[in-house]
Design an enzyme around this catalytic site. Structure first.
Site, PDB file in Angstrom:
ATOM      1  N   LYS A   1     -73.266  26.034 -12.815  1.00  0.00           N
ATOM      2  CA  LYS A   1     -73.235  27.322 -13.515  1.00  0.00           C
ATOM      3  C   LYS A   1     -72.469  27.249 -14.830  1.00  0.00           C
ATOM      4  O   LYS A   1     -72.858  27.867 -15.823  1.00  0.00           O
ATOM      5  CB  LYS A   1     -72.644  28.400 -12.609  1.00  0.00           C
ATOM      6  CG  LYS A   1     -73.528  28.742 -11.411  1.00  0.00           C
ATOM      7  CD  LYS A   1     -72.945  29.867 -10.581  1.00  0.00           C
ATOM      8  CE  LYS A   1     -73.847  30.166  -9.385  1.00  0.00           C
ATOM      9  NZ  LYS A   1     -73.356  31.278  -8.563  1.00  0.00           N
TER      10      LYS A   1
ATOM     11  N   TYR B   1     -73.555  34.272   3.391  1.00  0.00           N
ATOM     12  CA  TYR B   1     -74.631  35.033   4.044  1.00  0.00           C
ATOM     13  C   TYR B   1     -75.186  34.347   5.286  1.00  0.00           C
ATOM     14  O   TYR B   1     -76.032  34.917   5.983  1.00  0.00           O
ATOM     15  CB  TYR B   1     -75.760  35.337   3.056  1.00  0.00           C
ATOM     16  CG  TYR B   1     -76.429  34.131   2.453  1.00  0.00           C
ATOM     17  CD1 TYR B   1     -75.999  33.619   1.231  1.00  0.00           C
ATOM     18  CD2 TYR B   1     -77.488  33.496   3.088  1.00  0.00           C
ATOM     19  CE1 TYR B   1     -76.589  32.521   0.665  1.00  0.00           C
ATOM     20  CE2 TYR B   1     -78.100  32.396   2.525  1.00  0.00           C
ATOM     21  CZ  TYR B   1     -77.656  31.911   1.317  1.00  0.00           C
ATOM     22  OH  TYR B   1     -78.250  30.809   0.763  1.00  0.00           O
TER      23      TYR B   1
ATOM     24  N   GLY C   1     -72.887  38.579   2.439  1.00  0.00           N
ATOM     25  CA  GLY C   1     -73.394  38.082   1.169  1.00  0.00           C
ATOM     26  C   GLY C   1     -74.896  38.125   0.970  1.00  0.00           C
ATOM     27  O   GLY C   1     -75.361  37.875  -0.144  1.00  0.00           O
TER      28      GLY C   1
END
Length: 521
Positions: free
Chosen positions: A145, A282, A303
């Site tokens: 990222k 998640y 999440g």
């Protein structure tokens, strides 16, 4: 004399053939997408008429006598579909190892105007990828990222502030970057009614996800934010003294993620002002961190909603709806950064529910003899999910049936072994699981039963329960076991269904399957 065919059996056979064709069709179209990317990368034409005609003739030669008249028309349709798919703008998710990503499925649910694939690259391959022109853009995940942010010509405000980009678009000769995690986190909080305005918020972790979360917290008006990690001023040794007044805690670390679901970072009972907990993890859907918070009566959110909401904003970018994307999470909007148009909210919620139900197991609990095992077997047959009967898994793992252990080493030994089975199978995803009736007798199993399952309590009249081949029922009596366990069944489950006696056993299964699958639609 040949046996006359049974219509139902023939239909079942046809259903199986159709399912196999669908699997192969999925594989064929995915392979065509890969071929399209290759051709794009190497400047080749997608459509080569001579190659297509050659392929038709070869297929007609090897086709069986019943299918031969239809082969050309069938494969002409398939090849037209393949060309359409190959010509779609290509997007994907960029990372280093992405074996378990849900992003391709999520994007396919949001928008079919582009194709979406997994793009695994090593760090030294990033520059080539950005210059290749194969993809019109991509999502970016760990660990790239910040690299992506540095390679962009234009950035949205969230990317500038966080130094982190998770959505890239190549347009007009420029590399444009967005951080949609920021919007995803805001969506995750607000759909569960968790407010951080004017509150003290503790954030666990300092990675890319945490940077987006800090930006969102600032946008939403959090009074104070604390970072807690191994090497920050506030760490896991002093966090109770330095941030014990936190009102909201957000986990931005991978702690608690499958398969290491038992891990947890904090003792939440040491935060007396705590109101809510959020977890960007998640899988599993209810982490240890979130279940600890639930036990304290706190608001929680997991999440998956963040994952889906950030993907929705990315999908708007990929579909060319830049204005629509930038309206989501806009802090300058009159309606606030948390505002989401109804149409977008409906799409996001539909995908969250679909994925959540697909990821979670269908887990059935209830008294011995209530029909859990056969019901689970029927549901597995209808849904195509893998069946796990924990009693059978027990026998396979330990080489003894539950009854043999109960009649030998005894119930305590059996319960310890049962806990091992629960910890091994229940955190997995997408299964149909039948639990033993006594799974609720050990509180330690509650976390595993609930961590990645929609839990169904199958309740039957006590007079309908058999104690045949059930040593504990025979020893204690059904009424006594029920009085000991009923509160646990009720508090551990998500859904509770009561079924009285049915004249036909199949009527019971048909009704129960319909009810269970009905709530998961």
């Amino acid at each position: 004399m040949s046996e006359r065919p049974d219509l139902n059996e023939l239909r079942k056979k046809l259903d199986g053939i159709d399912n196999s064709i669908l699997d192969l069709l999925e594989e064929r179209i995915a392979t065509c997408r890969q071929i399209g990317n290759y051709k794009r990368e190497n400047g080749m034409d997608v459509y080569i008429p001579a190659r297509e005609e050659e392929k038709f003739k070869a297929l007609e030669e090897i086709a069986g006598f019943e299918s031969k008249p239809y082969v050309r028309d069938l494969f002409k349709t398939l090849m037209d579909i393949s060309k359409t798919h190959q010509n779609k703008p290509a997007f994907g998710v960029l990372g280093r190892t992405l074996a378990h990503t849900y992003s391709p499925e999520i994007h396919s649910l949001f928008d079919s105007s582009y194709s979406y694939s997994v793009i695994e690259r090593e760090p030294e391959e990033l520059e080539t990828l950005f210059k290749s022109g194969v993809f019109k853009g991509f999502n970016v995940t760990i660990p790239y990222k910040k690299n992506a942010c540095a390679m962009c010509d234009e950035l949205d405000d969230a990317s500038k502030t966080t130094g982190s980009v998770n959505t890239v678009l190549f347009e007009d000769g420029k590399v444009k970057g967005w951080n949609t995690d920021y919007f995803g986190f805001i969506y995750m909080l607000t759909r569960k009614g968790i407010s951080v305005g004017g509150k003290k918020v503790l954030v666990l972790g300092t990675g890319g996800a945490a940077s987006a979360v800090f930006y969102a917290l600032k946008t939403l008006g959090a009074a104070e934010t604390y970072a807690c990690d191994l090497e920050t001023d506030i760490n896991y040794s002093n966090v109770y003294d330095r941030a014990g007044d936190a009102q909201v805690i957000v986990n931005c670390t991978p702690v608690g993620m499958y398969p290491k679901v038992d891990n947890s970072l904090l003792d939440l009972t040491k935060f007396p002002a705590l109101e809510a907990c959020a977890d960007v993890v998640y899988n599993p859907s209810r982490t240890r961190f979130l279940q600890d918070a639930e036990d304290l009566g706190l608001k929680t959110c997991g999440g998956l909603a963040m994952l889906v909401a950030q993907a929705y904003k990315s999908s708007r970018v990929f579909a060319g709806d830049i204005a629509g994307a930038e309206a989501l999470g806009n802090p300058d909007s009159e309606k606030g950064a948390a505002y989401v148009p109804d149409e977008a909210k409906e799409k996001i919620e539909n995908v969250i529910k679909l994925l959540e139900n697909r990821m979670r197991n269908i887990t059935i609990i209830g008294m011995p003899g209530s029909g859990k095992s056969l019901l689970a077997r029927n549901i597995a047959a209808v849904t195509g999910r893998t069946l796990v009967d924990l009693d059978i898994a027990f026998a396979e793992k330990f080489g003894q049936t539950p009854a043999e252990v109960l009649n030998g080493p005894g119930e305590d030994a059996f319960r310890e072994m049962e806990c091992e089975i629960a910890a091994e199978f229940l955190p997995k995803s997408g299964l149909v699981i039948s639990c033993g009736g006594g799974i609720v007798t050990r509180d330690v199993n509650k976390f595993y039963v609930r961590c990645n399952s929609n839990v169904f309590y199958l309740e039957r009249p006590l007079t309908a329960l058999t104690d045949k081949n059930r040593p504990i029922s025979q020893l204690h009596g059904v009424e006594k076991l029920y009085s000991q366990r009923k509160d646990k069944y009720e508090s551990w489950c998500d859904y509770r269904f009561f079924y009285d006696r049915f004249e036909e056993k199949n009527d019971f299964y048909d009704k129960a399957i319909s009810d269970i699958l009905g709530v998961l639609k």
